[in-house]
Design a protein around this motif. Structure first.
Motif, PDB file in Angstrom:
ATOM      1  N   GLN A  63     -45.651 -60.802  24.744  1.00  0.00           N
ATOM      2  CA  GLN A  63     -46.366 -61.618  25.681  1.00  0.00           C
ATOM      3  C   GLN A  63     -46.778 -60.433  26.770  1.00  0.00           C
ATOM      4  O   GLN A  63     -48.146 -60.311  27.159  1.00  0.00           O
ATOM      5  N   SER A  64     -46.071 -59.669  27.208  1.00  0.00           N
ATOM      6  CA  SER A  64     -46.327 -58.439  28.300  1.00  0.00           C
ATOM      7  C   SER A  64     -47.430 -57.493  27.521  1.00  0.00           C
ATOM      8  O   SER A  64     -48.417 -57.302  28.143  1.00  0.00           O
ATOM      9  N   VAL A  65     -47.234 -57.431  26.410  1.00  0.00           N
ATOM     10  CA  VAL A  65     -48.069 -56.441  25.670  1.00  0.00           C
ATOM     11  C   VAL A  65     -49.379 -57.031  25.495  1.00  0.00           C
ATOM     12  O   VAL A  65     -50.624 -56.366  25.733  1.00  0.00           O
ATOM     13  N   LEU A  66     -49.435 -58.323  25.055  1.00  0.00           N
ATOM     14  CA  LEU A  66     -50.558 -59.084  24.840  1.00  0.00           C
ATOM     15  C   LEU A  66     -51.453 -59.036  26.135  1.00  0.00           C
ATOM     16  O   LEU A  66     -52.836 -58.964  26.375  1.00  0.00           O
ATOM     17  N   THR A  67     -50.884 -59.479  27.433  1.00  0.00           N
ATOM     18  CA  THR A  67     -51.565 -59.611  28.643  1.00  0.00           C
ATOM     19  C   THR A  67     -52.178 -58.299  28.899  1.00  0.00           C
ATOM     20  O   THR A  67     -53.255 -58.165  29.547  1.00  0.00           O
ATOM     21  N   HIS A  68     -51.521 -57.276  28.465  1.00  0.00           N
ATOM     22  CA  HIS A  68     -52.033 -55.869  28.900  1.00  0.00           C
ATOM     23  C   HIS A  68     -53.280 -55.493  28.017  1.00  0.00           C
ATOM     24  O   HIS A  68     -54.359 -55.105  28.518  1.00  0.00           O
ATOM     25  N   VAL A  69     -53.177 -55.948  26.863  1.00  0.00           N
ATOM     26  CA  VAL A  69     -54.333 -55.874  25.831  1.00  0.00           C
ATOM     27  C   VAL A  69     -55.371 -56.589  26.411  1.00  0.00           C
ATOM     28  O   VAL A  69     -56.642 -56.022  26.444  1.00  0.00           O
ATOM     29  N   GLU A  70     -55.338 -57.739  26.725  1.00  0.00           N
ATOM     30  CA  GLU A  70     -56.279 -58.739  27.258  1.00  0.00           C
ATOM     31  C   GLU A  70     -56.947 -58.178  28.445  1.00  0.00           C
ATOM     32  O   GLU A  70     -58.146 -58.187  28.604  1.00  0.00           O
ATOM     33  N   GLY A  71     -56.180 -57.446  29.213  1.00  0.00           N
ATOM     34  CA  GLY A  71     -56.655 -57.008  30.456  1.00  0.00           C
ATOM     35  C   GLY A  71     -57.580 -55.660  30.329  1.00  0.00           C
ATOM     36  O   GLY A  71     -58.784 -55.593  30.849  1.00  0.00           O
ATOM     37  N   ILE A  72     -57.209 -54.847  29.271  1.00  0.00           N
ATOM     38  CA  ILE A  72     -58.305 -53.948  28.959  1.00  0.00           C
ATOM     39  C   ILE A  72     -59.278 -54.078  28.226  1.00  0.00           C
ATOM     40  O   ILE A  72     -60.488 -53.723  28.412  1.00  0.00           O
ATOM     41  N   PHE A  73     -59.195 -55.429  27.466  1.00  0.00           N
ATOM     42  CA  PHE A  73     -60.616 -55.862  26.678  1.00  0.00           C
ATOM     43  C   PHE A  73     -61.345 -56.477  27.618  1.00  0.00           C
ATOM     44  O   PHE A  73     -62.743 -56.342  27.675  1.00  0.00           O
ATOM     45  N   ALA A  74     -61.073 -57.207  28.700  1.00  0.00           N
ATOM     46  CA  ALA A  74     -61.791 -57.803  29.771  1.00  0.00           C
ATOM     47  C   ALA A  74     -62.595 -56.720  30.691  1.00  0.00           C
ATOM     48  O   ALA A  74     -63.621 -57.068  31.011  1.00  0.00           O
ATOM     49  N   ARG A  75     -62.073 -55.753  30.809  1.00  0.00           N
ATOM     50  CA  ARG A  75     -62.786 -54.398  31.738  1.00  0.00           C
ATOM     51  C   ARG A  75     -63.847 -53.777  30.899  1.00  0.00           C
ATOM     52  O   ARG A  75     -64.729 -53.370  31.605  1.00  0.00           O
ATOM     53  N   VAL A  76     -63.591 -54.015  29.452  1.00  0.00           N
ATOM     54  CA  VAL A  76     -64.637 -53.115  28.752  1.00  0.00           C
ATOM     55  C   VAL A  76     -65.566 -53.861  27.819  1.00  0.00           C
ATOM     56  O   VAL A  76     -66.330 -53.371  27.250  1.00  0.00           O
ATOM     57  N   ALA A  77     -65.342 -55.243  27.557  1.00  0.00           N
ATOM     58  CA  ALA A  77     -65.938 -56.115  26.880  1.00  0.00           C
ATOM     59  C   ALA A  77     -66.774 -56.861  27.434  1.00  0.00           C
ATOM     60  O   ALA A  77     -67.661 -57.930  26.735  1.00  0.00           O
ATOM     61  N   SER A  78     -67.228 -56.724  28.579  1.00  0.00           N
ATOM     62  CA  SER A  78     -68.321 -57.590  29.204  1.00  0.00           C
ATOM     63  C   SER A  78     -68.075 -59.033  29.253  1.00  0.00           C
ATOM     64  O   SER A  78     -69.174 -59.650  28.911  1.00  0.00           O
ATOM     65  N   GLY A  79     -66.907 -59.768  29.305  1.00  0.00           N
ATOM     66  CA  GLY A  79     -66.615 -60.954  29.286  1.00  0.00           C
ATOM     67  C   GLY A  79     -66.677 -61.951  27.972  1.00  0.00           C
ATOM     68  O   GLY A  79     -66.657 -63.045  27.760  1.00  0.00           O
ATOM     69  N   ARG A  80     -66.734 -60.998  26.832  1.00  0.00           N
ATOM     70  CA  ARG A  80     -66.705 -61.552  25.377  1.00  0.00           C
ATOM     71  C   ARG A  80     -65.232 -61.729  25.262  1.00  0.00           C
ATOM     72  O   ARG A  80     -64.430 -61.417  25.718  1.00  0.00           O
ATOM     73  N   GLU A  81     -65.179 -62.923  24.298  1.00  0.00           N
ATOM     74  CA  GLU A  81     -64.044 -63.110  23.693  1.00  0.00           C
ATOM     75  C   GLU A  81     -63.138 -62.171  23.102  1.00  0.00           C
ATOM     76  O   GLU A  81     -63.721 -61.583  22.090  1.00  0.00           O
ATOM     77  N   MET A  82     -61.941 -61.999  23.217  1.00  0.00           N
ATOM     78  CA  MET A  82     -61.266 -60.811  22.372  1.00  0.00           C
ATOM     79  C   MET A  82     -60.986 -61.601  21.048  1.00  0.00           C
ATOM     80  O   MET A  82     -60.249 -62.506  20.747  1.00  0.00           O
ATOM     81  N   PRO A  83     -61.306 -60.761  19.867  1.00  0.00           N
ATOM     82  CA  PRO A  83     -60.954 -61.133  18.668  1.00  0.00           C
ATOM     83  C   PRO A  83     -59.497 -60.920  18.073  1.00  0.00           C
ATOM     84  O   PRO A  83     -58.570 -60.465  18.737  1.00  0.00           O
ATOM     85  N   GLU A  84     -59.036 -61.857  17.230  1.00  0.00           N
ATOM     86  CA  GLU A  84     -57.712 -61.903  16.820  1.00  0.00           C
ATOM     87  C   GLU A  84     -57.229 -60.608  16.391  1.00  0.00           C
ATOM     88  O   GLU A  84     -56.199 -60.411  16.509  1.00  0.00           O
ATOM     89  N   VAL A  85     -58.224 -59.841  15.804  1.00  0.00           N
ATOM     90  CA  VAL A  85     -57.644 -58.275  15.258  1.00  0.00           C
ATOM     91  C   VAL A  85     -57.098 -57.553  16.609  1.00  0.00           C
ATOM     92  O   VAL A  85     -56.022 -56.946  16.370  1.00  0.00           O
ATOM     93  N   ASN A  86     -57.619 -57.729  17.787  1.00  0.00           N
ATOM     94  CA  ASN A  86     -56.999 -56.990  18.923  1.00  0.00           C
ATOM     95  C   ASN A  86     -55.721 -57.729  19.589  1.00  0.00           C
ATOM     96  O   ASN A  86     -54.916 -56.850  19.982  1.00  0.00           O
ATOM     97  N   MET A  87     -55.711 -58.982  19.276  1.00  0.00           N
ATOM     98  CA  MET A  87     -54.029 -59.370  19.565  1.00  0.00           C
ATOM     99  C   MET A  87     -53.249 -58.839  18.631  1.00  0.00           C
ATOM    100  O   MET A  87     -52.193 -58.825  19.335  1.00  0.00           O
ATOM    101  N   ARG A  88     -53.588 -58.404  17.624  1.00  0.00           N
ATOM    102  CA  ARG A  88     -52.492 -57.937  16.668  1.00  0.00           C
ATOM    103  C   ARG A  88     -51.927 -56.738  17.440  1.00  0.00           C
ATOM    104  O   ARG A  88     -50.823 -56.401  16.892  1.00  0.00           O
ATOM    105  N   GLN A  89     -52.568 -56.090  18.194  1.00  0.00           N
ATOM    106  CA  GLN A  89     -52.018 -54.935  18.806  1.00  0.00           C
ATOM    107  C   GLN A  89     -50.689 -55.194  19.408  1.00  0.00           C
ATOM    108  O   GLN A  89     -49.764 -54.502  19.817  1.00  0.00           O
ATOM    109  N   ALA A  90     -50.435 -56.403  19.827  1.00  0.00           N
ATOM    110  CA  ALA A  90     -49.216 -57.074  20.780  1.00  0.00           C
ATOM    111  C   ALA A  90     -48.211 -57.530  19.893  1.00  0.00           C
ATOM    112  O   ALA A  90     -47.120 -57.787  20.364  1.00  0.00           O
TER     113      ALA A  90
END
Length: 414
Positions: free
Chosen positions: A93-120
């Motif tokens: 969960q800690s890694v997932l929160t970190h990944v979501e934070g990075i995605f939110a900064r660079v993806a202009s509000g788009r929903e993060m795909p499942e493939v990115n969640m696999r990073q956690a």
């Protein structure tokens, strides 16, 4: 403790990228007295990863793996090591929160795909090595007395994890084997001549001290290595080599010749300028890549066209007409011109035909003139290299540094 380094990625095997990670990791482990017994590069295939992990564990107590931790289908490392260790992947969960934070900064509000969640996703029970500068975390796993460390292959992410997560942990371990290194960077003697000059010293080395020859264009590195808590004095033999080789010694540290030049010129308050034609700025680039170069480097002029040689460096029009751009007379005027322009103490000038075109019967491809202008004199040398452009440039740079160093030593002695 000894180690094996494994790099995963087809891009390494096909030459798309150079494996700089292994060299950097090996250097860091050496500082902790952890010798590397093998470095292996493999493809992104599950069976190859499994096979290599089994073999590495039979040779080394520490296995460090980089690459293959991305979220896409071509990165199969996580699934493979999950099967290798017999433990499932779990979402941290800690890694997932970190990944979501990075995605939110660079993806202009788009929903993060499942493939990115696999990073956690990490191996159950592993120690997660949190990656502050990227999305893929590292993993530290211990099994049957062996340590396995998995990291992303992106160099700056790998270096962050090594520096901030892994090296501190390794530093707390007892590595058992004490290793000491001493270095000499030599110039002006080929490997065989160098070996003959120090043969008696090398023959007198005890079994616990080894001497390695590491030749490179323009110089030879010598490395003395002492293994174990021996009473043998590596420094005694190091001093014997320094005394024997005398002015051939550029440095007693593990540095490049350009690092040695920067260090010595800065200490002696000597200024350097360059005027390059065929080397296209490679000499000034090598110098300015060294920390502290601003204390000794004045300027570098890439004078490719004759008009620049004339207008900036002061090369005479009649010199170019009579002798040509690739001539002793021209590089002398280039070297002395840039030295005057920068008010420097030393200068380097290069002009040549790097290839693969441009050669003539009188001046074939690989013809290069180098001039070094110092406080007392200007010296030149003609080189006749071959048809490979990049090798010709590399050889010119190496020989220019050697000529500069030799003049510096000569004038310092006088």
């Amino acid at each position: 403790m000894n180690a094996e380094i494994i790099t995963i990625g087809d891009e390494i095997l096909i030459g798309q990228i150079v494996d700089s990670n292994s060299a950097w990791i090996g250097n860091q482990l050496n500082l902790l007295n952890i010798p590397v017994v093998q470095i292996t590069s493999i493809s992104d295939l599950a069976e190859k990863i499994t096979e290599t992990l089994v073999q590495a564990a039979s040779r080394a107590e520490l296995v460090i793996v980089t690459g293959g931790l991305g979220p896409t289908k071509d990165d199969v490392t996580k699934e493979t090591i999950s099967a290798f260790f017999g433990k499932p992947l779990v979402r941290n969960q800690s890694v997932l929160t970190h990944v979501e934070g990075i995605f939110a900064r660079v993806a202009s509000g788009r929903e993060m795909p499942e493939v990115n969640m696999r990073q956690a996703d990490v191996i159950e029970g592993c120690e997660v090595l949190f990656n502050d500068v990227g999305t893929a975390p590292g993993m530290w796993i211990e099994r049957e007395g062996k340590i396995f460390v998995f990291m992303p292959g992106v160099p700056f992410e790998m270096k962050y994890l090594m520096t901030n997560r892994i090296l501190p942990k390794l530093g707390q371990l007892d590595t058992h084997l004490l290793i000491k290194h001493r270095h000499l960077i030599t110039i002006g003697l080929g490997e065989s001549f160098l070996a003959a000059k120090i043969e008696d010293i090398e023959n007198s080395l005890p079994p616990t001290i080894k001497l390695a020859y590491l030749p490179k264009l323009g110089l030879v590195r010598l490395r003395l290595t002492q293994y174990g808590n021996s009473d043998d004095k590596i420094d005694v033999f190091h001093e014997k080599l320094i005394e024997r080789l005398d002015n051939h010694v550029v440095s007693t540290k593990d540095v490049t010749i350009e690092e040695a030049i920067v260090e010595h010129f800065a200490e002696d308050n000597i200024k350097l300028a360059t005027a390059e034609s065929c080397t296209g700025g490679r000499i000034s680039s090598a110098i300015t890549a060294v920390s502290g170069a601003s204390a000794m480097f004045d300027c570098g002029i890439v004078a490719y066209q004759n008009t620049i040689k004339q207008q900036i460096l002061g090369v005479k029009e009649e010199t170019l007409k009579k002798f040509g751009a690739v001539s002793e007379q021209t590089v002398i005027e280039m070297a002395e011109g840039v030295k005057k322009l920068a008010n420097a103490d030393y200068s380097i000038a290069t002009s040549g035909i790097a290839g693969p075109g441009g050669g003539t019967p009188e001046k074939p491809i690989g013809t290069v003139w180098v001039a070094i202008s110092g406080r007392v004199e200007t010296q030149t040398r003609l080189f006749q290299f071959h048809n490979d452009r990049l090798i010709n440039i590399e050889r010119t740079v190496a020989n220019a540094f050697a000529m500069l160093w030799n003049m510096y030593i000569k004038e310092r002695g006088n």
